[in-house]
Each structure stands twice: as C-alpha cells, then as structure tokens.
Enzyme design. Structure first.
Site, PDB file in Angstrom:
ATOM      1  N   HIS A 171     -62.278 -43.588 -74.380  1.00 15.25           N
ATOM      2  CA  HIS A 171     -62.968 -43.506 -75.676  1.00 15.25           C
ATOM      3  C   HIS A 171     -63.851 -42.248 -75.729  1.00 15.25           C
ATOM      4  CE1 HIS A 171     -62.761 -48.171 -75.624  1.00 15.25           C
ATOM      5  NE2 HIS A 171     -61.905 -47.768 -76.538  1.00 15.25           N
ATOM      6  N   LYS A 222     -66.480 -64.586 -78.821  1.00 14.74           N
ATOM      7  CA  LYS A 222     -67.303 -65.250 -77.787  1.00 14.74           C
ATOM      8  C   LYS A 222     -66.971 -64.747 -76.375  1.00 14.74           C
ATOM      9  CE  LYS A 222     -68.906 -69.257 -80.178  1.00 14.74           C
ATOM     10  NZ  LYS A 222     -68.007 -69.354 -81.351  1.00 14.74           N
ATOM     11  N   ARG A 253     -52.643 -43.979 -76.611  1.00 18.26           N
ATOM     12  CA  ARG A 253     -52.367 -43.838 -75.177  1.00 18.26           C
ATOM     13  C   ARG A 253     -50.850 -43.792 -75.015  1.00 18.26           C
ATOM     14  NH1 ARG A 253     -56.196 -48.784 -73.875  1.00 18.26           N
ATOM     15  NH2 ARG A 253     -54.815 -49.420 -75.541  1.00 18.26           N
ATOM     16  N   SER A 293     -60.402 -51.287 -72.165  1.00 22.50           N
ATOM     17  CA  SER A 293     -61.632 -52.056 -71.920  1.00 22.50           C
ATOM     18  C   SER A 293     -61.304 -53.371 -71.213  1.00 22.50           C
ATOM     19  CB  SER A 293     -62.339 -52.362 -73.240  1.00 22.50           C
ATOM     20  OG  SER A 293     -62.684 -51.179 -73.911  1.00 22.50           O
TER      21      SER A 293
END
Ligand code: PNS
Length: 165
Positions: free
Chosen positions: A18, A42, A91, A129
């Site tokens: 990023h 969550k 990517r 991530s």
C-alpha cells in the site's frame, strides 16, 4: 489543492505494498487521500480510528498525503471530495476480476468517476493485509512487509511487544 486521488481500502493494516502505491501516486496527484472504509468488521485487527492514526504516522513526513475515512458508496465520497480519480493497486492476475467488477459498478453509478491502477514494486506484489496478519498471529516475522510503526502496533495487539527491539 490541485489534482486529488482517492486511494480507498480496508488497510487493516496498511502494508508496504500500500505504501508503495501511495508514494508512486504522488507523482501523478498533488494530494493523495488514503480513505479507510468504515465497515463494522468484527474480525478487524485495528479500529478505523487506530488505522487512521497509524497511517498518518507512517506518512507524517509527507504533507501531500491525507488520511480520511468514509462510509456508504465510494463514488459519493469521491464526488463529495471533488477528487479527480480513484487509485487502486494491482498485484497479480487474481486481483483483476474483483477490481474490474468494482470499477465497472462504480462507473455505472458515476460515469464521471474514473479509476487508475498502479502496480506495486515486484518486491511487494504478493503482500496482502490478511496474510501479514496471519503470519504475525502465528509468531512469524513480518519485517519488510509492513512499515515499522505498524509492525510495532501489531505486535502490541498480539502480545508480542517483548520481541520489539
Ligand atoms: O482494501 P479493500 O477491502 O480491497 O477495499 C475495498 C473498497 C473499500 C475499495 C470497496 O469495498 C469499496 O469501495 N466499498 C465502498 C462501497 C461501495 O462503493 N461499493 C460499490 C462498489 S462495488
């Protein structure tokens, strides 16, 4: 304000991939806004507020990079900010389908909003991530995959702060 590029995403957390996209984008936009999607996930490691603070810290030396968050439709946010384009990173080929669908949906909703794609450095093209979080949770090394301040925050979350130098 010049040309504004909106770089939207979850950024839970921001990775070196990023960061590379943001820095490359500064060559084409006067201001790059890293825009964090506010969605009540969550399973997120960091709250939107925490993510925003970490990203602001990562780019503290570059006043042309702003950090913001948004809810609702991305195209509404882009129009509200009077931005010139959406920025997304690509990517490998596997990203294309999802990005293509999203871009076309956004274009249908707002024909005036364009998306530009940037390629990450080859060093970063496999970083996501999700995988960085998994490796960190399982005790692996994440050096060079996320900025140092973000690694530190992740280790604190995971009770690994004792491993920080
Ligand atoms: O980092 P991500 O999770 O790949 O980012 C996805 C994001 C935030 C760009 C996308 O989910 C988004 O724009 N969400 C806002 C809702 C929206 O506008 N949806 C319509 C486009 S399909």
């Amino acid at each position: 304000m010049g040309r504004i590029g909106i770089y939207p995403g979850s950024f839970d957390p921001l990775t070196e991939g990023h960061r590379d996209i943001v820095l490359r984008s500064l060559r084409f936009f006067d201001t790059v806004v890293v825009a964090i999607l506010k969605n009540p996930d969550k399973r997120a490691m960091f709250s939107v507020r925490e993510r925003a603070a970490l990203i602001a810290e990562t780019f503290a030396d570059e006043p042309r990079i702003q950090v913001d968050h948004f809810g609702g439709l991305l195209v509404d946010y882009v129009r509200q900010r009077k931005a010139d384009a959406v920025i997304r990173g690509l990517r490998a080929v596997q990203d294309f389908e999802y990005e293509f669908q999203m871009t076309m949906m956004n274009r249908r909703l707002a024909p005036d909003v364009d998306t530009v794609f940037m390629m990450t450095d080859e060093e970063y093209f496999y970083i996501a991530s999700r995988t960085v979080k998994e490796v960190a949770r399982l005790g692996g090394t994440i050096d060079g995959l996320v900025p140092d301040n973000i690694k530190a925050a992740m280790f604190v979350k995971l009770g690994r702060e004792g491993e920080l130098a």
